[in-house]
Design an enzyme around this catalytic site. Structure first.
Site, PDB file in Angstrom:
ATOM      1  NE  ARG A   1     -13.173  -7.465  39.797  1.00 27.52           N
ATOM      2  CZ  ARG A   1     -11.990  -6.877  39.650  1.00 27.52           C
ATOM      3  NH1 ARG A   1     -11.389  -6.307  40.684  1.00 27.52           N
ATOM      4  NH2 ARG A   1     -11.404  -6.850  38.473  1.00 27.52           N
TER       5      ARG A   1
ATOM      6  CE  LYS B   1     -12.811  -4.003  35.971  1.00 27.43           C
ATOM      7  NZ  LYS B   1     -12.463  -2.602  36.191  1.00 27.43           N
TER       8      LYS B   1
ATOM      9  CD  GLU C   1     -11.983   2.093  43.758  1.00 25.76           C
ATOM     10  OE1 GLU C   1     -11.110   1.539  43.070  1.00 25.76           O
ATOM     11  OE2 GLU C   1     -13.096   1.610  43.953  1.00 25.76           O
TER      12      GLU C   1
HETATM   13  N1  PLP Z   1     -10.616   0.185  41.010  1.00 25.16           N
HETATM   14  C1  PLP Z   1     -11.243   0.520  39.879  1.00 25.16           C
HETATM   15  C2  PLP Z   1     -12.273   1.568  39.941  1.00 25.16           C
HETATM   16  C3  PLP Z   1     -10.902  -0.132  38.682  1.00 25.16           C
HETATM   17  O1  PLP Z   1     -11.519   0.207  37.544  1.00 25.16           O
HETATM   18  C4  PLP Z   1      -9.919  -1.119  38.692  1.00 25.16           C
HETATM   19  C5  PLP Z   1      -9.576  -1.839  37.473  1.00 25.16           C
HETATM   20  O2  PLP Z   1      -9.824  -2.979  37.282  1.00 25.16           O
HETATM   21  C6  PLP Z   1      -9.284  -1.429  39.892  1.00 25.16           C
HETATM   22  C7  PLP Z   1      -9.651  -0.754  41.032  1.00 25.16           C
HETATM   23  C8  PLP Z   1      -8.210  -2.471  39.961  1.00 25.16           C
HETATM   24  O3  PLP Z   1      -8.735  -3.755  40.006  1.00 25.16           O
HETATM   25  P1  PLP Z   1      -7.892  -5.001  39.489  1.00 25.16           P
HETATM   26  O4  PLP Z   1      -6.627  -4.996  40.264  1.00 25.16           O
HETATM   27  O5  PLP Z   1      -8.744  -6.172  39.827  1.00 25.16           O
HETATM   28  O6  PLP Z   1      -7.688  -4.808  38.042  1.00 25.16           O
HETATM   29  C1  COI Z   2      -8.449  -2.645  34.563  1.00 25.64           C
HETATM   30  O1  COI Z   2      -7.461  -2.293  35.211  1.00 25.64           O
HETATM   31  O2  COI Z   2      -8.524  -3.760  34.033  1.00 25.64           O
HETATM   32  C2  COI Z   2      -9.588  -1.764  34.388  1.00 25.64           C
HETATM   33  O3  COI Z   2     -10.622  -2.236  34.042  1.00 25.64           O
HETATM   34  C3  COI Z   2      -9.433  -0.332  34.657  1.00 25.64           C
HETATM   35  C4  COI Z   2      -9.914   0.526  33.551  1.00 25.64           C
HETATM   36  C5  COI Z   2      -9.952   1.921  34.069  1.00 25.64           C
HETATM   37  C6  COI Z   2      -9.074   0.414  32.320  1.00 25.64           C
END
Ligand code: PLP
Ligand code: COI
Length: 346
Positions: A83, A185, A221
């Site tokens: 990612r 991200k 989301e």
């Molecule tokens: N959506 C957003 C906007 C986020 O900041 C995060 C955090 O990482 C997620 C979703 C969840 O992603 P992941 O499960 O890869 O941590």
């Molecule tokens: C994560 O879940 O790792 C994120 O980056 C989310 C953030 C809002 C702390």
């Protein structure tokens, strides 16, 4: 086995506490340098660095866990490497090589082994890779020099209480433009969410839920996590986006696999209209992400309208089952699909 730091692990919140080492690697003259560990947790750069003006920055988030038998493991770092690669390409940054990313994660976690919270403490070591333009730019263009770092910090739950239901609200603001940067991200997605975040907290909500910004009809989301629903038939309903503006959460993708392959659940990845939420079509909801794990959503407020989902008393059975199965896989208590657990060599 290395002796753990003397911290009150159970009372940790989601806050920054520097550990012994960070990882740092610079990009210069068209190539990534060797990179390695550092004890210097500060960054010095030009006042004209690209990050400071045009926000060329991206980051990742993953966790390290101590297993019951004392091993240190990470959860699917290959997907974070993928990612971050895609994110960097979208921001005209030189992608950090994926194998080097995984090696760097292993190196920095190993060096901070004493900071990886003990099994069963409820805390984990949060790993935050971050990459930004250090090269000088004044006209709008990509910089020529970058720094990739990984910091680690022991953390507790992101949303207060962890597995306790939270109350969230629909944001008045939009999170991501259609066909913009919502699916990567990048720090810029969070800069513009801060105002919404502060207002939500001031109004007593744990988090914002965003609708699609094109039509404000579909659920996309939350500010820092994806959302999942359970309908009356017990199907796990996972929102998708017409405009590709949802971050592809690693937790969400893993939960879809867990639900289908391990729990025998029906999963429906589809467009979700907010009117379905208003109609009471869902009996459970949860926010999922690395930091959030799965936080059950008790109710959702939209202006004056309060929609009860599964209430604020306790988490629903499906979210509880998903959370327990996921955390058991992540901490090595039960076996998940092949390749999900990455051992940090002793
Ligand atoms: N959506 C957003 C906007 C986020 O900041 C995060 C955090 O990482 C997620 C979703 C969840 O992603 P992941 O499960 O890869 O941590
Ligand atoms: C994560 O879940 O790792 C994120 O980056 C989310 C953030 C809002 C702390």
């Amino acid at each position: 086995m290395i002796e753990k730091k003397d911290l009150d692990w159970g009372s940790l919140g989601f806050a920054y506490r520097p550990t012994d080492y960070s990882y740092v690697c610079n990009y210069k003259n068209g190539a990534w340098e060797e990179g390695g560990l550092t004890t210097d947790h500060s960054v010095t750069m030009s006042e004209c660095a690209g990050i400071l003006h045009y926000c060329q920055e991206c980051f990742e988030g993953l966790k390290a866990y101590t297993t019951e038998d004392g091993r240190i493991v990470c959860f699917r770092p290959d997907l974070n490497a993928d990612r971050m690669y895609t994110t960097a390409e979208r921001l005209c940054m030189p992608p950090f090589p994926k194998d080097k990313f995984i090696e760097a994660v292993k190196q920095v976690v190993k060096a901070n082994e004493a900071w990886v919270p003990p099994f069963g403490s409820g805390a984990t070591l949060y790993i935050r890779p971050v990459m930004f333009a250090t090269g000088i730019v004044i006209g709008v263009k990509p910089a020529e020099e970058y720094q990739f770092r990984i910091l680690t910090t022991p953390v507790g739950p992101y949303y207060k209480g962890g597995a306790v239901p939270i109350s969230i609200c629909i944001s008045q603001y939009d999170r991501a433009a259609p066909r913009g940067t919502g699916n990567i991200k990048a720090g810029l997605n969070y800069a513009m969410s801060l105002r919404a975040n502060v207002e939500a907290h001031a109004n007593g909500f744990a988090e914002n839920l965003y609708l699609d910004s094109e039509s404000r009809t579909y659920v996309e989301e939350a500010g820092g996590a994806n959302i999942l629903f359970v309908d009356k038939e017990g199907t796990l309903v996972v929102p998708i986006s017409h405009t590709d503006s949802i971050l592809p959460s690693i937790t969400r993708r893993s939960l879809v696999t867990v639900a289908t392959e391990m729990l025998g659940m029906k999963v429906d990845e589809r467009y979700v209209k907010f009117s379905e939420v208003e109609n009471g079509d869902f009996v459970e909801a949860g926010l999922c992400g690395t930091a959030a794990v799965i936080s059950p959503v008790g109710k959702i407020t939209y202006g004056d309208e309060v929609i009860n989902i599964s209430g604020m008393e306790q988490a629903g059975p499906v979210m509880t089952k998903l959370r327990n199965t996921l955390t058991d896989i992540q901490s090595g208590k039960i076996e998940g699909p092949e390749g999900w657990i990455c051992e940090i060599d002793a």
